[in-house]
Design a protein around this motif. Structure first.
Motif, short mmCIF file in Angstrom:
data_model
loop_
_atom_site.label_atom_id
_atom_site.label_comp_id
_atom_site.label_asym_id
_atom_site.label_seq_id
_atom_site.Cartn_x
_atom_site.Cartn_y
_atom_site.Cartn_z
N SER A 56 -16.03 -21.02 -6.83
CA SER A 56 -15.61 -22.42 -6.96
C SER A 56 -16.44 -23.31 -6.05
O SER A 56 -16.87 -22.89 -4.97
N LEU A 211 -3.75 -24.83 -13.14
CA LEU A 211 -4.21 -23.49 -12.78
C LEU A 211 -4.07 -22.53 -13.96
O LEU A 211 -4.96 -21.70 -14.20
N TYR A 317 -6.76 -22.15 -7.14
CA TYR A 317 -7.44 -21.48 -8.27
C TYR A 317 -7.99 -20.13 -7.84
O TYR A 317 -7.82 -19.11 -8.54
N LYS A 321 -6.76 -16.43 -8.97
CA LYS A 321 -7.76 -15.56 -9.60
C LYS A 321 -7.85 -14.21 -8.90
O LYS A 321 -7.95 -13.16 -9.56
#
Length: 588
Positions: A56, A211, A317, A321
């Motif tokens: 990210s 999300l 996020y 993940k």
């Protein structure tokens, strides 16, 4: 305290139960929540590690970017076609997703270009906000909510809101509604954000958070399943631990720079071909979060300090993940409560609570459950109710100390009363309640010590004898004689001054220490006693009985002499009183 004075307690189960009740009631207070959050945040910080997420990137439209890009982009807010050039550049870099944490609520120049760009790619997502305000939803908005909805099963827990704030119609149509995701969060009572919702309930529609929306590309609507027993939310084949409101609790990294942040102007300069990028694969397969921290407009408080909403979104996020989510385990929590329960029970049974072994076990118990909580969090991401267990232990310690001190106080009172009883038995006459000879001698010795240190008035010793007392015993019996002695002892207590000390010397003889008194004043006091005795009517089973007394008195001139010497001298005056006809006071 001496070993012979130890207090032996029986099992005090009420201390354990009361500790649990107090801790449970305390858990509903504001101060408890503040302390618990601070404690848990500290444990989490110590258990966390420095993490640098590589999937990210946050592109921040900060104050510096607004100044640098003013020539090329104009004043903020920018026309929408500017974002199109940014999107094209990012797509050329083969990014995985682009998330706009910017609310496009009004129409603006360049919307048509922006809309075409959005429709061109299916990996672009937009932030929307759920509203608590009770705003009536029209039919068109109801249609949008149904198309955005993933489910209508109200048995699935979700944060309930009244309406939804979505981008303006000028930049979206029905084909890209699936690109909207909600990011509204609820702060804890201390205004910090620790949890992120995954589902929302708006107008009986279950809507996904941003999300979850990123997890499902295109228009695919995943299958949602919630397990209330294990507090697990399943979306297709992915499962996460959630709370009762379907929120995930973030396990924040220890470092504040876990997500790479790039100023917006740097990306814009490359997109405008003003600068080049050396590593063409730098942004490949990364999820890009574009937001604005300019004017401090998007600041959120977290246990790791203040950060922008986009940065928090990126951390959430990555946490989702990589499943960096704090979980709860009922069995571990029950175990900690049992440890606190048995410790409280152990402490309440101790004979001595201030010895080294009890203190050591107390500290060892507290440290052990803290370490246990730390290991559970660090290795298994399991958050425990360790603070509640500690509060139970602290309550039990406080209650045990209070009970111990209370019992010790009662014990000391009993000891004092027993000491007084033994003293009275040794120094007081049981019949009249006056001092006996031993007690009188003790009081005289104390008075001598005072006179040796201070210059006081002279004092006198008087000896009192009940006239014809033998005749009373012979005529009425010893029971009536004892009654006479009791009444006379009571008379002495009432008629003498507070500073005077009367005592039963033996048989029907009494002595009086008239402290700080001249011989003339003592005559006045003793005559008052004599007159009151003559007027006293003693009620007996055989009728009213009257008695008189004879008194001999002498002055104490030398305190180095024994009390027996002055009693003998006063006895001479008593003899003179009897020889003179009794019922009188004579000086010797």
């Amino acid at each position: 305290m001496r070993k012979t004075d130890k207090i032996y307690w029986k099992y005090q189960i009420w201390i354990v139960l009361l500790s649990l009740i107090i801790s449970y009631a305390f858990s509903y207070t504001t101060i408890y929540n503040k302390l618990k959050n601070y404690f848990n945040d500290t444990i989490q910080y110590l258990a966390s590690e420095e993490i640098y997420f590589t999937d990210s990137v946050v592109i921040d439209i900060n104050d510096n970017s607004l100044k640098i890009l003013e020539k090329d982009f104009g004043h903020w807010p920018y026309t929408r076609d500017k974002y199109s050039s940014i999107i094209e550049f990012l797509e050329s870099m083969k990014v995985k997703n682009i998330v706009f944490d910017i609310k496009f609520l009004d129409p603006r120049v360049g919307d048509d270009v922006f809309k075409k760009t959005i429709n061109k790619y299916n990996n672009i997502f937009f932030v929307t906000n759920a509203l608590e305000e009770d705003i009536q939803i029209n039919k068109e908005e109801q249609k949008i909510l149904k198309k955005m909805s993933w489910d209508t099963n109200l048995n699935i827990p979700a944060l309930k809101y009244n309406s939804l704030l979505i981008p303006h119609i000028s930049i979206f149509d029905e084909n890209n509604i699936y690109k909207f995701g909600i990011t509204s969060v609820l702060e804890d009572k201390d205004s910090l954000i620790r949890s992120i919702p995954l589902l929302y309930n708006i107008d009986s529609n279950i809507l996904p958070s941003l999300l979850l929306r990123i997890q499902s590309l295109d228009k695919h609507i995943p299958k949602i399943k919630y397990n209330s027993k294990t507090d697990e939310l399943s979306v297709d084949k992915k499962t996460w631990n959630v709370d009762k409101k379907n929120r995930i609790k973030l396990f924040y990294p220890q470092n504040a720079n876990s997500i790479m942040t790039i100023p917006f102007y740097k990306i814009s300069e490359v997109a405008l071909n003003k600068k080049t990028i050396s590593n063409k694969n730098f942004l490949k397969n990364k999820t890009i979060f574009i937001g604005s921290s300019a004017f401090l407009s998007d600041r959120i408080n977290t246990p790791r300090g203040a950060m922008s909403g986009s940065y928090l979104l990126a951390i959430a996020y990555e946490s989702l993940k990589h499943n960096l989510i704090i979980k709860n385990n009922t069995y571990i929590n029950i175990l900690l409560i049992l440890i606190a329960f048995f410790f409280s029970f152990y402490l309440s049974t101790k004979k001595e609570i201030y010895n080294k072994s009890v203190v050591a076990i107390t500290l060892l118990t507290i440290v052990s459950i803290i370490i246990y909580s730390f290991i559970s969090l660090k290795l298994f991401y399991l958050e425990t109710n360790v603070f509640f267990s500690i509060s139970v232990i602290i309550c039990s310690i406080i209650l045990t100390v209070i009970k111990y001190q209370f019992s010790l106080s009662n014990y000391n009172k009993k000891l004092i009363n027993e000491t007084k009883r033994l003293y009275n038995e040794a120094n007081c006459d049981t019949l009249t309640g006056l001092l006996n000879r031993r007690g009188f001698n003790d009081q005289y010795e104390k008075y001598k010590d005072i006179n040796n240190k201070k210059t006081l008035l002279s004092s006198c010793i008087a000896i009192v004898d009940l006239d014809h007392f033998k005749k009373v015993n012979d005529t009425y019996g010893h029971d009536i004689g004892d009654l006479v002695l009791q009444n006379f002892g009571k008379l002495l207590k009432e008629q003498l001054r507070d500073i005077d000390i009367p005592a039963r010397w033996g048989g029907e003889e009494f002595v009086i220490l008239l402290r700080n008194t001249t011989i003339d004043d003592s005559i006045i006091v003793l005559n008052r006693v004599r007159q009151q005795c003559e007027q006293m009517n003693i009620q007996t089973p055989q009728g009213i009985l009257n008695i008189t007394i004879s008194i001999g008195v002498t002055q104490i001139k030398d305190y180095s002499q024994t009390i027996d010497l002055y009693v003998k001298k006063a006895d001479i005056g008593l003899y003179q009183a009897k020889e003179a006809g009794r019922n009188r006071v004579c000086i010797s």
